[in-house]
Motif scaffolding. Structure first.
Motif, mmCIF file in Angstrom:
data_model
loop_
_atom_site.group_PDB
_atom_site.id
_atom_site.type_symbol
_atom_site.label_atom_id
_atom_site.label_comp_id
_atom_site.label_asym_id
_atom_site.label_seq_id
_atom_site.Cartn_x
_atom_site.Cartn_y
_atom_site.Cartn_z
ATOM 1 N N PRO A 582 -10.938 -70.059 60.806
ATOM 2 C CA PRO A 582 -10.934 -70.663 62.135
ATOM 3 C C PRO A 582 -9.864 -70.035 63.027
ATOM 4 N N VAL A 583 -10.275 -69.364 64.056
ATOM 5 C CA VAL A 583 -9.375 -68.823 65.069
ATOM 6 C C VAL A 583 -9.987 -69.226 66.393
ATOM 7 N N PRO A 601 -7.608 -76.951 64.400
ATOM 8 C CA PRO A 601 -6.754 -77.451 65.481
ATOM 9 C C PRO A 601 -5.625 -76.469 65.781
ATOM 10 N N PHE A 602 -5.701 -75.246 65.238
ATOM 11 C CA PHE A 602 -4.640 -74.268 65.461
ATOM 12 C C PHE A 602 -5.131 -73.128 66.341
ATOM 13 N N LYS A 603 -4.188 -72.507 66.998
ATOM 14 C CA LYS A 603 -4.509 -71.394 67.877
ATOM 15 C C LYS A 603 -3.619 -70.221 67.482
ATOM 16 N N GLN A 604 -4.231 -69.154 67.056
ATOM 17 C CA GLN A 604 -3.470 -67.985 66.631
ATOM 18 C C GLN A 604 -3.261 -67.046 67.816
ATOM 19 N N LYS A 605 -2.030 -66.698 68.083
ATOM 20 C CA LYS A 605 -1.739 -65.779 69.177
ATOM 21 C C LYS A 605 -1.200 -64.472 68.601
ATOM 22 N N ILE A 651 -3.125 -63.573 60.213
ATOM 23 C CA ILE A 651 -4.393 -62.868 60.404
ATOM 24 C C ILE A 651 -4.243 -61.624 61.282
ATOM 25 N N TYR A 652 -3.202 -61.574 62.108
ATOM 26 C CA TYR A 652 -2.988 -60.388 62.949
ATOM 27 C C TYR A 652 -1.810 -59.555 62.460
ATOM 28 N N GLN A 776 -0.231 -72.082 66.731
ATOM 29 C CA GLN A 776 0.345 -73.355 67.126
ATOM 30 C C GLN A 776 -0.747 -74.409 67.265
ATOM 31 N N PRO A 777 -0.404 -75.625 66.939
ATOM 32 C CA PRO A 777 -1.394 -76.686 67.117
ATOM 33 C C PRO A 777 -1.804 -76.768 68.580
#
Lengths: 804, 67
Positions: A582-583, A601-605, A651-652, A776-777
């Protein structure tokens, strides 16, 4: 029908290349051991980093490991292979020119490593640090070695391939596969690149490579050398040829699966961890089979153990092989790994293998080989005896110190008080407690290195007392061809039975209840039929196997299949993880299709330009050799470092930086934990913020400058690997990098510290402050959004949720 | 936990197939050792391959290729 032609001829062996590799072994052995002593000293006395960037621990430690593995053991392995292959095949190496290309190419690679690694030019992956141009050089030289070896196999005068040659074949084939797969990088410049894998994929590929570098560079070729030189030294054949067959095939098949045991309790999928542990445990049997085969070869020759230093070294080496291959599977048990991983226990285990098995095999081989290559006697048996005893004591001091430290650190860091909180919350306390044993390790290392100087003196005097020898053998060259030989192999009953059993077993695994029962019955019938068939037609079966042993091409293909099976089934499922992890962004919420796969519910930057530059500096300085970025799901770890690490968080990350040893604390969630000033002071003088630390000063980061004009190109390359940088991100990279640097500068100016916004210090501070802050959530979650997510999830068919 | 990723994936049939291939190969090797390598003379010959003697001389003239 077999067509045989016989020719009488004299074969003159090419021992010049063997002598060259022998010299190189002796020289690089001294370098590797000296570097080991130096970095062990640095752990005890941080001042020995001398405040010089290219002498700092983080840069020298990779040089030490590369020198020990590829320079010392590598050259020894080539010397042993070139010497024994010619004699086992009763022919000269196919091409003198290729032999010399191999020798000089390999030395050039080693010298390149010795220059680039202290300069901080690294790919940041253990035992695979060398930059991409050197990686290509390694591939070329290795292929040349392979061509020379297989060409020699093709022109051999001995029909049967002795077991040592099987191990050499496995080494050449597997190292080729490992090196190519793990070295796939996208260059950003001539000296820098990013691996095509990231995060968990990179971790799995790296430790698949890393573990099998141990298996197929430090073990299988040395086992081949054991199977040749131990019988030579003992003057009696190997104890059991049958056992060596089982040893070889089991080892080759099992070893390749064991890599994930380096990643137990990490964010690696659980099934892969379990698979790695199970196969590691299964390795116990073949490893000990090999050890017993080696030791029992000395039956009837144990008296030589008292008088012959060669036998002494070889016997202890084989014993250490047994001990290391007992300890490895032990450490692969998840509950043992929970205690031992990231501690000095692993360092002790690695050195038990490297010093006890590899170095002692090298010493035994050299003491046997050098007098024969120069047709003379060993200059001093007493000196060799002294070397043996001093180095044995040295190893014992070393590994006992590391065992004690490892178990102590493991217990220390997991200790909880009666209320369930950390008993020793300050990481530095475990370092202080380790000091005494670090000193003991240094004494052991000094003894080992000092005694190695005795070997150099002894062998130098031996070489001076003799002259180069030329060995020859009169052979009856047999040129045998069997029309349809390969076809006969493929339609042989063992192949037919094996294929049928595999097919039915697969059917058994994927079918329903009724079909399974039928498949099971068929399977039992087939196995019984196969046993009866082989038993009743043993002559026919023997003939079939004789064909395999005499057919190096088919043999090599079988080895390739054996090592590919384990690699493919472990790595492929993890490689597709990118498409399923999930991204998400908040924009995805409400889109039912997107929600199906992006319900996290997370956001990968991705990293900002300055953070990315800081990360490259982190890799350059080798911070990962002492700091992990992987918090395991244990209470004592989450209390100490924060929430456990998740797979999408890296992941990055090209390359991953999970680490394998904690001389310092984990840094996964260090971001925001300390003020900018704390990081600045810590980098300038670690003891000013962490009294008792043995970390080197990184004061050169203050004056070093990053080239932000090149950052956009790096980000562009990363975007080609799937990191979601936009065109706007690339266009604004330089300005954004400087802006973030100015924020750090402004923060420090308030504390009366001057720092340039484009300094390496600003970049690494930016990176460290970012760690743990992404993904971050997605906060706050409005109730409506949560309901939408829940509703969407409820509407997803189970088959979709399960990825079917 | 994300560690459970793929726990229900059909891709996981491949490790099981890999295990089966190992098992079959291992049984094959055992069959070979017990039934295929029954000829003592041959086994003895194979295990003695490293013990062949050779003629060693010190170098007196430039080395040539095998004749």
């Amino acid at each position: 029908m077999e067509v045989t032609r016989e020719l009488k001829r004299q074969v003159v062996y090419d021992d010049d290349a063997v002598r060259a590799f022998t010299y190189a072994t002796i020289v690089w052995g001294a370098v590797a051991l000296l570097l080991g002593v130096l970095i062990a000293s640095q752990l005890s006395f941080w001042q020995l980093n001398l405040n010089i960037s290219w002498l700092s621990f983080g840069r020298l430690r990779p040089l030490h490991t590369n020198a020990a593995i590829f320079a010392f053991v590598g050259n020894m392995m080539f010397a042993g292979i070139y010497y024994s292959t010619q004699r086992l095949l009763k022919t000269r190496m196919a091409s003198d020119k290729l032999s010399w290309f191999h020798f000089w190419g390999w030395q050039l690679i080693i010298v390149s490593a010795a220059v680039t690694l202290p300069l901080g030019l690294t790919q940041g992956k253990e035992y695979a640090e060398l930059i991409w141009p050197i990686d290509i050089a390694i591939a070329v030289v290795w292929v040349v070695f392979g061509i020379n070896f297989f060409w020699t196999l093709a022109k051999r005068n001995e029909q049967n391939l002795y077991v040592a040659l099987w191990f050499y074949i496995a080494t050449i084939v597997t190292i080729t596969v490992l090196h190519v797969v793990n070295s796939l990088h996208l260059p950003t410049s001539f000296l820098h690149s990013y691996p095509i894998y990231a995060g968990v994929q990179d971790a799995l590929v790296q430790w698949w490579y890393g573990h099998n570098a141990v298996a197929f560079f430090l073990t299988t070729p040395i086992l081949g050398i054991m199977y040749y030189f131990l019988p030579k030294a003992a003057e009696r054949p190997i104890y059991s040829y049958r056992l060596s067959v089982v040893h070889f095939w089991s080892l080759v098949f099992l070893y390749i699966w064991a890599g994930p045991h380096h990643l137990l309790y990490t964010a690696l999928p659980d099934w892969a961890q379990t698979l790695g542990m199970i196969f590691s445990l299964m390795l116990w049997a073949p490893s000990w089979g090999g050890m017993l085969n080696g030791l029992l070869t000395l039956r009837g020759a144990w008296d030589k153990l008292r008088t012959d230093p060669v036998i002494k070294f070889l016997a202890v080496a084989v014993t250490f092989y047994g001990m290391s291959t007992f300890e490895g599977p032990l450490l692969s048990i998840k509950s043992v790994s929970a205690l031992g991983h990231y501690t000095d226990w692993i360092i002790g285990h690695a050195h038990g293998g490297a010093l006890g098995w590899n170095a002692f095999m090298t010493f035994g081989m050299l003491y046997w080989l050098v007098p024969r290559l120069w047709k003379t006697q060993l200059w001093s048996t007493k000196l060799a005896e002294t070397h043996f005893w001093l180095s044995t004591v040295g190893i014992l001091l070393y590994i006992v110190a590391m065992w004690v430290n490892g178990v102590s650190q493991g217990l220390f860091l997991r200790a909880l008080d009666v209320d369930g909180f950390l008993k020793y919350p300050d990481f530095i306390e475990s370092l202080r407690a380790s000091r005494f044993m670090y000193g003991m390790r240094l004494v052991g290392g000094l003894l080992f290195f000092g005694s190695y100087l005795l070997l150099i003196i002894n062998l130098w005097a031996t070489i001076r007392s003799g002259s180069k020898a030329t060995s020859s053998l009169d052979v009856v060259a047999r040129s045998t061809s069997t029309p349809g030989g390969n076809w006969r192999l493929l339609r042989g009953s063992p192949v037919i039975y094996s294929l049928a059993i595999i097919l039915i077993a697969v059917l058994l695994g994927i079918s329903g209840v009724v079909t399974s029962a039928v498949a099971l019955a068929l399977l039992v019938i087939l196995v019984i039929a196969a046993i009866l068939s082989f038993g009743l037609e043993s002559k026919k079966t023997a003939g079939w196997h004789q064909l395999i042993e005499g057919n190096s091409l088919v043999f090599t293909i079988l080895v390739l299949v054996a090592i590919l099976v384990g690699g493919i089934v472990e790595i492929i499922p993890t490689l597709v993880i990118t498409h399923e992890v999930p991204v998400t962004t908040t924009a995805a919420v409400g889109d039912s299709l997107a929600v199906q796969v992006t319900s996290s519910p997370f956001k990968q930057k991705p990293f900002s330009p300055l953070e990315l530059e800081g990360r490259d500096i982190y890799v350059r300085e080798g911070c990962y050799v002492c700091h992990s970025q992987m918090i395991r799901p244990f209470r004592h770890e989450t209390l100490r470092y924060g929430d456990y690490s998740r797979v999408e968080e890296s992941i990055y990350n090209h390359p991953f930086q999970w680490g394998s040893k904690r001389t310092g604390p984990d840094l996964q969630r260090v971001g925001g934990k300390y003020a900018t000033l704390w990081h600045y002071l810590h980098m300038m003088d670690p003891r000013s913020t962490s009294p008792g630390s043995n970390m080197p000063s990184y004061h050169w980061l203050k004056d070093g400058r990053i080239d932000l004009t090149h950052t956009a190109h790096k980000m562009d390359m990363l975007s080609k690997l799937g990191v979601p940088y936009t065109a706007e991100d690339l266009a604004a990279a330089q300005e954004n990098g400087l802006s973030q640097g100015r924020l750090i500068r402004d923060d420090l100016v308030q504390q009366s510290v001057e720092l340039a916004p484009d300094s390496e210090m600003a970049a690494i501070i930016a990176y460290l402050q970012r760690l743990g802050l992404g993904p971050q959530p997605i906060r706050p979650d409005p109730p409506a959004v949560s309901q939408a997510l829940d509703q969407s999830n409820a509407n997803i068919p189970t088959s979709v949720k399960e990825g079917r | 936990m994300f560690q459970d990723f793929h726990a229900h994936s059909r891709l996981l049939i491949w490790p099981l197939i890999g295990l089966v291939i190992f098992l079959v190969s291992f049984i094959g090797v055992l069959l070979y050792v017990f039934f295929g390598l029954h000829d003592r003379t041959k086994v003895e010959k194979l295990s003695r391959l490293p013990l062949e003697t050779e003629v060693t001389t010190t170098r007196v003239k430039p080395e040539g290729r095998a004749s």
